[in-house]
Design an enzyme around this catalytic site. Structure first.
Site, PDB file in Angstrom:
ATOM      1  N   CYS A 168      39.719   4.108 -31.579  1.00 58.35           N
ATOM      2  CA  CYS A 168      39.028   3.715 -32.820  1.00 58.35           C
ATOM      3  C   CYS A 168      38.304   4.955 -33.326  1.00 58.35           C
ATOM      4  O   CYS A 168      37.096   5.080 -33.176  1.00 58.35           O
ATOM      5  CB  CYS A 168      38.063   2.569 -32.560  1.00 58.35           C
ATOM      6  SG  CYS A 168      38.796   1.156 -31.705  1.00 58.35           S
ATOM      7  N   PRO A 185      34.671   7.933 -37.801  1.00 63.07           N
ATOM      8  CA  PRO A 185      35.021   9.004 -38.756  1.00 63.07           C
ATOM      9  C   PRO A 185      35.475  10.312 -38.116  1.00 63.07           C
ATOM     10  O   PRO A 185      35.704  11.288 -38.815  1.00 63.07           O
ATOM     11  CB  PRO A 185      33.705   9.200 -39.515  1.00 63.07           C
ATOM     12  CG  PRO A 185      32.651   8.898 -38.508  1.00 63.07           C
ATOM     13  CD  PRO A 185      33.206   7.763 -37.673  1.00 63.07           C
ATOM     14  N   GLY A 186      35.560  10.362 -36.787  1.00 63.00           N
ATOM     15  CA  GLY A 186      36.163  11.522 -36.140  1.00 63.00           C
ATOM     16  C   GLY A 186      35.231  12.427 -35.379  1.00 63.00           C
ATOM     17  O   GLY A 186      35.674  13.439 -34.829  1.00 63.00           O
ATOM     18  N   GLY A 187      33.956  12.086 -35.298  1.00 62.57           N
ATOM     19  CA  GLY A 187      33.030  12.935 -34.549  1.00 62.57           C
ATOM     20  C   GLY A 187      33.376  13.007 -33.077  1.00 62.57           C
ATOM     21  O   GLY A 187      33.363  14.086 -32.466  1.00 62.57           O
ATOM     22  N   LYS A 188      33.696  11.853 -32.478  1.00 61.52           N
ATOM     23  CA  LYS A 188      34.039  11.841 -31.053  1.00 61.52           C
ATOM     24  C   LYS A 188      35.405  12.483 -30.823  1.00 61.52           C
ATOM     25  O   LYS A 188      35.613  13.181 -29.822  1.00 61.52           O
ATOM     26  CB  LYS A 188      33.994  10.409 -30.513  1.00 61.52           C
ATOM     27  CG  LYS A 188      32.593   9.789 -30.520  1.00 61.52           C
ATOM     28  CD  LYS A 188      32.606   8.400 -29.909  1.00 61.52           C
ATOM     29  CE  LYS A 188      31.244   7.748 -29.998  1.00 61.52           C
ATOM     30  NZ  LYS A 188      30.876   7.387 -31.391  1.00 61.52           N
ATOM     31  N   ASP A 236      43.350   4.940 -36.106  1.00 64.75           N
ATOM     32  CA  ASP A 236      42.520   4.007 -36.847  1.00 64.75           C
ATOM     33  C   ASP A 236      43.421   3.216 -37.789  1.00 64.75           C
ATOM     34  O   ASP A 236      44.536   3.637 -38.107  1.00 64.75           O
ATOM     35  CB  ASP A 236      41.399   4.698 -37.610  1.00 64.75           C
ATOM     36  CG  ASP A 236      40.100   3.905 -37.485  1.00 64.75           C
ATOM     37  OD1 ASP A 236      39.183   4.356 -36.793  1.00 64.75           O
ATOM     38  OD2 ASP A 236      40.021   2.808 -38.075  1.00 64.75           O
ATOM     39  N   ASP A 291      47.220   0.163 -35.855  1.00 66.49           N
ATOM     40  CA  ASP A 291      46.367  -0.860 -35.246  1.00 66.49           C
ATOM     41  C   ASP A 291      46.373  -0.676 -33.729  1.00 66.49           C
ATOM     42  O   ASP A 291      47.381  -0.925 -33.066  1.00 66.49           O
ATOM     43  CB  ASP A 291      46.888  -2.251 -35.629  1.00 66.49           C
ATOM     44  CG  ASP A 291      46.016  -3.380 -35.095  1.00 66.49           C
ATOM     45  OD1 ASP A 291      45.126  -3.122 -34.270  1.00 66.49           O
ATOM     46  OD2 ASP A 291      46.247  -4.533 -35.511  1.00 66.49           O
ATOM     47  N   CYS A 336      27.772   0.932 -30.630  1.00 65.48           N
ATOM     48  CA  CYS A 336      26.487   1.334 -31.214  1.00 65.48           C
ATOM     49  C   CYS A 336      25.704   0.083 -31.595  1.00 65.48           C
ATOM     50  O   CYS A 336      25.153  -0.016 -32.690  1.00 65.48           O
ATOM     51  CB  CYS A 336      26.682   2.254 -32.413  1.00 65.48           C
ATOM     52  SG  CYS A 336      27.662   1.547 -33.747  1.00 65.48           S
TER      53      CYS A 336
END
Length: 464
Positions: A251, A254-257, A275, A302, A380
């Protein structure tokens, strides 16, 4: 908060049925609450914390491109210019003592509203929350402004708590609103609302006296720094991806991890980032491009359907079971740990639907994990149903999974939960804004968003 100048931020406002449900479950799986109602008091304090921003900003350094000490000096120069424009001294930049690629900037506030500023501008709630974390006000976030307002005027900025302000409002907004700071108009009212030109973008109000002083990080050394909440950074370090491995971020937006995983792997190996929507995948690829990370394949897919016995590991999803050395499951969640958050209209039905939905991702992730591999589950949010209860369910459903120690472990342990022993709870990592900050190892970790991390290892067949 209706037309007055009470500048204190309110607690997170929830729908009553959601607040009642969370309060009743907040004491964990204990039989009774103590006579003094400590559990209720802690929950009320939690809502207050969630309504305010964390007291630090954390930045991850692109260690593949530069030394963190060099980057810190460059950042100091950028902040000196920024805070000079605000008429204040820049905050210190601290090297995190445990996270070797992280810089920490303390925030300041709350600051009082200057009494001489009388004109008010209304922004939407999302814009207001971003301002509390250091952002300026972008034109698209401005909802209402007085007539004849000119560029260069100083205004008080209020966020619309109810979402009722109509675009272009001239009169005083009398519904519930919260003060987020003062700033200087970059455009006139006519330019914002009456112009026949192409739709305006960019900064509409430069925040000069925010309620909470935090750095504005838009376009500040984007090729070297990534603004990221501390628990999100810890999450990828707990996953501990190694160069040359095959890793999946199920998942990814937005791509930080994803960015952090590829960086920890020295951009060597293969990372698959998935995603469900193309727009979200575009955010992922943009965040990778900023740091020139090329070991990631990002796909619109998915993740609940990404395991298939007949698939091939080398190309696009789906993939065969047992294909990945490490799996990151930062699942869709109720996001009740995000800060600051002044208003959440989620219904109880919606809140309770997340745990079932998350299990579809868990089932796919466990299938994709190699024997001996590592799976990190994270959210989160603050609910037990999406955190400790999910861990208990996973251990019961998958006998080949076992909890593993987390390094680093900077947060609290898990909350008391049926199905988990004290030892198992000690292996979990929960970030709770109500924690006793005097017990934290480092001052930088005292005040974060709400977050949860569980690390699992899949037993090898010989260990079963």
């Amino acid at each position: 908060m209706s037309g007055d100048h009470n500048d204190e931020l309110p607690p997170l406002l929830l729908e009553k049925e959601v607040a009642d449900f969370l309060k009743s479950s907040w004491r964990g799986d204990q039989e009774v609450e103590d006579e003094d109602g400590v559990g209720s008091k802690i929950f009320d304090r939690l809502l207050k914390c969630l309504g305010t921003p964390p007291t630090v900003t954390t930045l991850r350094v692109n260690t593949l491109a530069a030394d963190k000490h060099v980057v810190a000096k460059q950042l100091k120069s950028e902040l000196e210019k920024q805070y000079n424009d605000r008429g204040s001294n820049p905050p210190p930049i601290v090297l995190h003592p445990a996270l070797k690629d992280v810089l920490v900037i303390p925030s300041r506030g709350p600051n009082p509203r200057p009494p001489e500023v009388v004109k008010e501008v209304i922004v939407d709630l999302a814009c207001g929350m971003a301002v509390l974390r250091g952002a300026d006000v972008f034109v698209l976030g401005i909802m209402g402004a007085p007539g004849y307002l000119q560029a260069g005027e100083t205004v008080a900025v209020y966020a619309d708590l109810e979402g009722q302000c109509r675009k272009g409002l001239k009169e005083e907004y009398r519904e519930r609103k919260i003060y987020v700071g003062c700033g200087v108009m970059q455009l006139s009212r006519d330019q914002m609302f009456c112009s026949a030109q192409v739709k305006l973008r960019g900064v509409g109000i430069k925040m000069t006296q925010p309620l909470y002083e935090a750095p504005s990080l838009d376009d500040v050394l984007p090729e070297l720094l990534f603004a990221q909440n501390l628990p999100s950074i810890v999450c990828c370090m707990v996953l501990d991806p190694q160069p040359g491995e095959t890793v999946i971020d199920m998942c990814a937006s937005p791509g930080g991890k994803t960015n952090h995983i590829a960086t920890l792997m020295n951009n060597e190996g293969r990372v698959v980032a998935l995603d469900k929507t193309a727009m979200k995948v575009e955010k992922v690829t943009n965040n990778l491009a900023r740091w020139n990370l090329t070991c990631v394949d990002a796909y619109t897919f998915d993740s609940t359907k990404c395991s298939d016995e007949n698939a091939d590991i080398s190309g696009t999803p789906p993939y065969p079971p047992g294909s990945f050395d490490r799996v990151l499951l930062d699942v869709p969640c109720s996001a009740l740990g995000q800060r600051p958050s002044a208003r959440n209209r989620m219904t109880l039905k919606s809140l309770q639907s997340y745990s079932t939905y998350q299990r579809r991702f868990i089932e796919a992730g466990v299938k994709l994990l190699k024997p001996g591999g590592t799976l990190v589950y994270s959210t989160c949010t603050i609910t037990m149903e999406e955190n400790e209860h999910q861990v208990a369910w996973m251990l019961d459903k998958y006998p080949d999974l076992q909890l593993d120690e987390q390094h680093p472990h900077l947060g609290d342990t898990g909350r008391p939960c049926k199905g988990l022993t004290a030892t198992q709870l000690s292996l979990l990592q929960r970030y709770d804004p109500t924690s006793d900050t005097s017990q934290s190892k480092y001052f930088t970790d005292n005040d974060t968003i709400g977050f949860f991390i569980a690390k699992f290892v899949k037993k090898k067949e010989m260990d079963s």
